[in-house]
Design a protein around this motif. Structure first.
Motif, PDB file in Angstrom:
ATOM      1  N   ALA A 106      44.684  31.103  36.268  1.00  0.00           N
ATOM      2  CA  ALA A 106      43.692  31.987  36.689  1.00  0.00           C
ATOM      3  C   ALA A 106      42.699  31.426  37.668  1.00  0.00           C
ATOM      4  CB  ALA A 106      43.149  32.601  35.488  1.00  0.00           C
ATOM      5  N   LYS A 107      42.306  30.156  37.424  1.00  0.00           N
ATOM      6  CA  LYS A 107      41.372  29.623  38.520  1.00  0.00           C
ATOM      7  C   LYS A 107      42.225  29.116  39.883  1.00  0.00           C
ATOM      8  CE  LYS A 107      38.057  27.995  35.244  1.00  0.00           C
ATOM      9  NZ  LYS A 107      37.082  28.836  35.549  1.00  0.00           N
ATOM     10  N   VAL A 108      43.470  28.555  39.639  1.00  0.00           N
ATOM     11  CA  VAL A 108      44.205  28.002  40.687  1.00  0.00           C
ATOM     12  C   VAL A 108      44.971  28.949  41.435  1.00  0.00           C
ATOM     13  CG1 VAL A 108      45.703  26.143  41.069  1.00  0.00           C
ATOM     14  CG2 VAL A 108      43.895  25.720  39.747  1.00  0.00           C
ATOM     15  N   GLY A 139      43.018  38.576  38.116  1.00  0.00           N
ATOM     16  CA  GLY A 139      42.919  37.063  37.756  1.00  0.00           C
ATOM     17  C   GLY A 139      42.215  36.951  36.383  1.00  0.00           C
ATOM     18  N   ARG A 140      41.239  37.775  36.553  1.00  0.00           N
ATOM     19  CA  ARG A 140      40.052  37.453  35.332  1.00  0.00           C
ATOM     20  C   ARG A 140      40.541  38.444  34.122  1.00  0.00           C
ATOM     21  NH1 ARG A 140      33.978  38.195  37.863  1.00  0.00           N
ATOM     22  NH2 ARG A 140      34.286  36.779  39.655  1.00  0.00           N
ATOM     23  N   LEU A 141      41.289  39.553  34.449  1.00  0.00           N
ATOM     24  CA  LEU A 141      41.854  40.255  33.382  1.00  0.00           C
ATOM     25  C   LEU A 141      42.827  39.423  32.610  1.00  0.00           C
ATOM     26  CD1 LEU A 141      41.251  43.072  31.866  1.00  0.00           C
ATOM     27  CD2 LEU A 141      43.093  43.865  33.370  1.00  0.00           C
ATOM     28  N   MET A 142      43.842  38.976  33.515  1.00  0.00           N
ATOM     29  CA  MET A 142      44.773  38.037  32.868  1.00  0.00           C
ATOM     30  C   MET A 142      44.574  36.883  32.029  1.00  0.00           C
ATOM     31  SD  MET A 142      47.661  38.492  36.063  1.00  0.00           S
ATOM     32  CE  MET A 142      47.666  40.165  36.916  1.00  0.00           C
ATOM     33  N   ALA A 143      43.574  36.237  32.866  1.00  0.00           N
ATOM     34  CA  ALA A 143      43.111  35.055  31.938  1.00  0.00           C
ATOM     35  C   ALA A 143      42.583  35.437  30.559  1.00  0.00           C
ATOM     36  CB  ALA A 143      42.015  34.216  32.796  1.00  0.00           C
ATOM     37  N   ALA A 144      41.621  36.616  30.690  1.00  0.00           N
ATOM     38  CA  ALA A 144      41.158  36.968  29.216  1.00  0.00           C
ATOM     39  C   ALA A 144      42.250  37.238  28.545  1.00  0.00           C
ATOM     40  CB  ALA A 144      40.137  38.070  29.634  1.00  0.00           C
ATOM     41  N   GLN A 145      43.224  38.146  28.773  1.00  0.00           N
ATOM     42  CA  GLN A 145      44.081  38.642  28.000  1.00  0.00           C
ATOM     43  C   GLN A 145      45.028  37.355  27.487  1.00  0.00           C
ATOM     44  OE1 GLN A 145      45.948  41.572  30.860  1.00  0.00           O
ATOM     45  NE2 GLN A 145      45.209  43.222  29.517  1.00  0.00           N
ATOM     46  N   THR A 146      45.411  36.397  28.423  1.00  0.00           N
ATOM     47  CA  THR A 146      46.161  35.409  27.931  1.00  0.00           C
ATOM     48  C   THR A 146      45.501  34.608  27.155  1.00  0.00           C
ATOM     49  OG1 THR A 146      47.221  35.337  30.205  1.00  0.00           O
ATOM     50  CG2 THR A 146      47.812  33.537  28.849  1.00  0.00           C
ATOM     51  N   ALA A 147      43.906  34.088  27.280  1.00  0.00           N
ATOM     52  CA  ALA A 147      43.432  33.338  26.344  1.00  0.00           C
ATOM     53  C   ALA A 147      43.344  34.082  25.065  1.00  0.00           C
ATOM     54  CB  ALA A 147      41.729  33.271  26.912  1.00  0.00           C
ATOM     55  N   GLY A 148      43.256  35.529  25.030  1.00  0.00           N
ATOM     56  CA  GLY A 148      42.910  36.113  23.708  1.00  0.00           C
ATOM     57  C   GLY A 148      44.265  36.101  23.017  1.00  0.00           C
ATOM     58  N   GLY A 191      53.468  31.995  34.391  1.00  0.00           N
ATOM     59  CA  GLY A 191      53.423  33.558  34.083  1.00  0.00           C
ATOM     60  C   GLY A 191      52.296  34.226  34.803  1.00  0.00           C
ATOM     61  N   VAL A 192      51.098  33.630  34.776  1.00  0.00           N
ATOM     62  CA  VAL A 192      49.821  33.985  35.286  1.00  0.00           C
ATOM     63  C   VAL A 192      49.870  33.912  36.905  1.00  0.00           C
ATOM     64  CG1 VAL A 192      47.360  33.552  35.713  1.00  0.00           C
ATOM     65  CG2 VAL A 192      48.356  33.581  33.499  1.00  0.00           C
ATOM     66  N   THR A 193      50.610  32.740  37.454  1.00  0.00           N
ATOM     67  CA  THR A 193      50.849  32.478  38.673  1.00  0.00           C
ATOM     68  C   THR A 193      51.643  33.476  39.362  1.00  0.00           C
ATOM     69  OG1 THR A 193      50.546  30.072  38.681  1.00  0.00           O
ATOM     70  CG2 THR A 193      51.518  31.073  40.625  1.00  0.00           C
ATOM     71  N   TRP A 194      52.652  34.048  38.716  1.00  0.00           N
ATOM     72  CA  TRP A 194      53.633  34.919  39.211  1.00  0.00           C
ATOM     73  C   TRP A 194      52.909  36.389  39.156  1.00  0.00           C
ATOM     74  CZ3 TRP A 194      59.052  35.573  40.410  1.00  0.00           C
ATOM     75  CH2 TRP A 194      59.462  36.637  40.388  1.00  0.00           C
ATOM     76  N   ASN A 195      52.039  36.744  38.203  1.00  0.00           N
ATOM     77  CA  ASN A 195      51.439  37.850  37.945  1.00  0.00           C
ATOM     78  C   ASN A 195      50.305  38.145  38.957  1.00  0.00           C
ATOM     79  OD1 ASN A 195      53.167  39.158  35.910  1.00  0.00           O
ATOM     80  ND2 ASN A 195      51.755  38.119  34.511  1.00  0.00           N
ATOM     81  N   VAL A 196      49.654  37.000  39.402  1.00  0.00           N
ATOM     82  CA  VAL A 196      48.646  37.146  40.230  1.00  0.00           C
ATOM     83  C   VAL A 196      49.266  37.499  41.773  1.00  0.00           C
ATOM     84  CG1 VAL A 196      47.061  35.653  41.568  1.00  0.00           C
ATOM     85  CG2 VAL A 196      47.055  35.750  39.253  1.00  0.00           C
ATOM     86  N   VAL A 197      50.365  36.921  42.153  1.00  0.00           N
ATOM     87  CA  VAL A 197      51.342  37.253  43.288  1.00  0.00           C
ATOM     88  C   VAL A 197      51.805  38.662  43.287  1.00  0.00           C
ATOM     89  CG1 VAL A 197      52.768  36.570  44.804  1.00  0.00           C
ATOM     90  CG2 VAL A 197      51.469  34.924  43.838  1.00  0.00           C
ATOM     91  N   VAL A 198      52.510  39.048  42.307  1.00  0.00           N
ATOM     92  CA  VAL A 198      53.348  40.040  42.282  1.00  0.00           C
ATOM     93  C   VAL A 198      52.558  41.312  41.908  1.00  0.00           C
ATOM     94  CG1 VAL A 198      55.426  41.121  41.258  1.00  0.00           C
ATOM     95  CG2 VAL A 198      55.486  38.730  42.099  1.00  0.00           C
TER      96      VAL A 198
END
Length: 437
Positions: free
Chosen positions: A302-304, A168-177, A352-359
């Motif tokens: 990423a938080k939810v 979650g943190r990695l995806m949030a940082a990558q997406t924010a960047g 996209g982030v929700t999908w990735n957090v699950v899959v």
């Protein structure tokens, strides 16, 4: 979406342990610590993501200066994503055979040199469409291995109970960047000089390479099936990954759904610069601001998303991703407003982030360690192979009918996907089978 018919004890135990760990993280005192090595990986990924955001914002803008044909502008996305089809399988096999950290460091150095060369070409007036296509094709080829390797590497940096929070943190940082800082900085620098975003991207690759070179990872668990037998050929290894994924009905279904989602999402992004200029009347920086709005959805997700998956279940979390994509595409299709498009892009990123957090966590815990690279490469071939197809189709539709129909078609396709996922909720196609193989 059918559940797998049989289960293996190890796979079921892995899924159960992951679920128990996820439930435990709901309490702050039990939230796992990610550690300094994850910090290095996080910083390297964030720096590289910011650079990617700059280049991937500047590339369509540069193409828009060179041509007004949506098909040729969409060709930028095709050039970047077609390596996923061509090299996805070999990249996965290599990820199971080589030292991942060293390979990733070398790739980052190569990408730094490549993007620096592109910056020089643009600076001296040599940055024409063929040069841009070639550079993006090579970058996409490197990215095909790099992303696969990074996903396989993460479990050697984090314990299994920390994978949900770490992803979650990695995806949030990558997406924010890549979707907030990168687009804003890239669009602003592009207005000052078309070569500047590419030059700064080269520096971010160097930063990533240095940090990865200092990363310490835990040794991989020995593969019990390895033994002393000679290593199979590349073709045999690719067949092994394909056979494992085909026999795992849950991941096979998810790969097919991911392909449809990526076809719609990539097609919409491929012609977004045309939509922003022609329909919304925005300039280059306005296009960058639109892309930056994706970060709001990504950070929120990423938080939810982890909590949503824990409380509502993974099936309902995936249904939510389909609903968000339907709403996002419908907004762009029906409302010719920058605010509507900004909201739609935030929804798309959240999906996209929700999908990735699950899959992604599911794949990391279900696929055996010794098969991670091979199986992930086949999964990505199916899921990401739809990206260049989506970009090409979107460019063709936009050239003949304009950009709004691209998003109307996307909303219709995602509505069909949502109905399919609702059927999956009724059959409990994920939670009912655990890590069914």
């Amino acid at each position: 979406m059918t559940a797998a018919e049989t289960t293996t004890g190890a796979a079921t135990a892995a899924a159960t342990a992951a679920d128990a760990a996820a439930d435990g993280t709901a309490r702050k005192e039990q939230r796992p610590r990610l550690g300094g090595e994850f910090g290095k990986l996080w910083t390297a990924a964030t720096a590289s993501a910011i650079g990617d955001g700059m280049s991937l914002t500047a590339a369509p803008l540069l193409a828009g200066r060179l041509t007004d044909d949506p098909r040729l502008i969409g060709g930028v996305t095709v050039a970047l994503t077609v390596p996923y089809v061509l090299f996805g399988l070999p990249a996965g096999v290599l990820a199971d055979r080589v030292d991942l950290r060293r390979a990733m460091v070398r790739i980052d150095f190569f990408r730094a040199a490549l993007v620096a060369l592109l910056a020089c070409c643009v600076l001296f007036g040599r940055g024409q469409l063929p040069v841009l296509y070639l550079c993006l094709f090579l970058i996409g080829s490197c990215e095909t291995f790099f992303r696969n390797a990074a996903q396989v590497l993460l479990p050697s940096v984090l314990r299994e109970e920390a994978l949900v929070d770490g992803n979650g943190r990695l995806m949030a940082a990558q997406t924010a960047g890549s979707e907030f800082l990168g687009p804003l900085v890239g669009a602003a620098l592009f207005g000052l000089g078309a070569a500047l975003p590419f030059g700064l991207d080269a520096l971010t690759f160097l930063v990533s390479a240095v940090l990865l070179s200092r990363l310490r990872t835990s040794p991989a668990a020995p593969d019990p099936a390895a033994g002393a037998a000679p290593r199979p050929s590349l073709l045999a290894d690719m067949a092994t990954g394909a056979r494992w994924l085909w026999n795992h009905r849950l991941l096979r279904s998810l790969a097919g759904l991911a392909a449809v989602v990526n076809l719609v999402s990539t097609g919409g992004l491929a012609v977004l610069v045309v939509h922003a200029h022609r329909v919304l009347g925005l300039g280059d920086f306005g296009y960058g601001v639109l892309l930056a709005c994706q970060a709001a959805g990504a950070v929120l997700a990423a938080k939810v998303a982890p909590e949503l998956a824990r409380r509502a279940g993974r099936e309902w979390a995936l249904v939510a991703t389909a609903a968000m994509l339907v709403l996002g595409n419908a907004l762009i299709w029906l409302v010719p407003s920058a605010w509507a498009v900004a909201t739609a892009l935030a929804l798309d990123a959240c999906a996209g982030v929700t999908w990735n957090v699950v899959v992604v966590v599911l794949r990391q815990t279900v696929i055996p360690t010794g098969l991670q690279g091979r199986v992930n490469s086949v999964y990505r071939l199916v899921a990401w192979g739809a990206m260049p197809v989506g970009a090409a189709l979107a460019g063709t539709v936009a050239a003949s009918a304009g950009t709004p129909p691209v998003y109307g078609l996307g909303a219709a396709v995602m509505a069909a996907v949502g109905v399919r996922m609702l059927y999956g909720v009724r059959t409990r196609w994920i939670s009912g089978t655990g890590a069914a193989a």
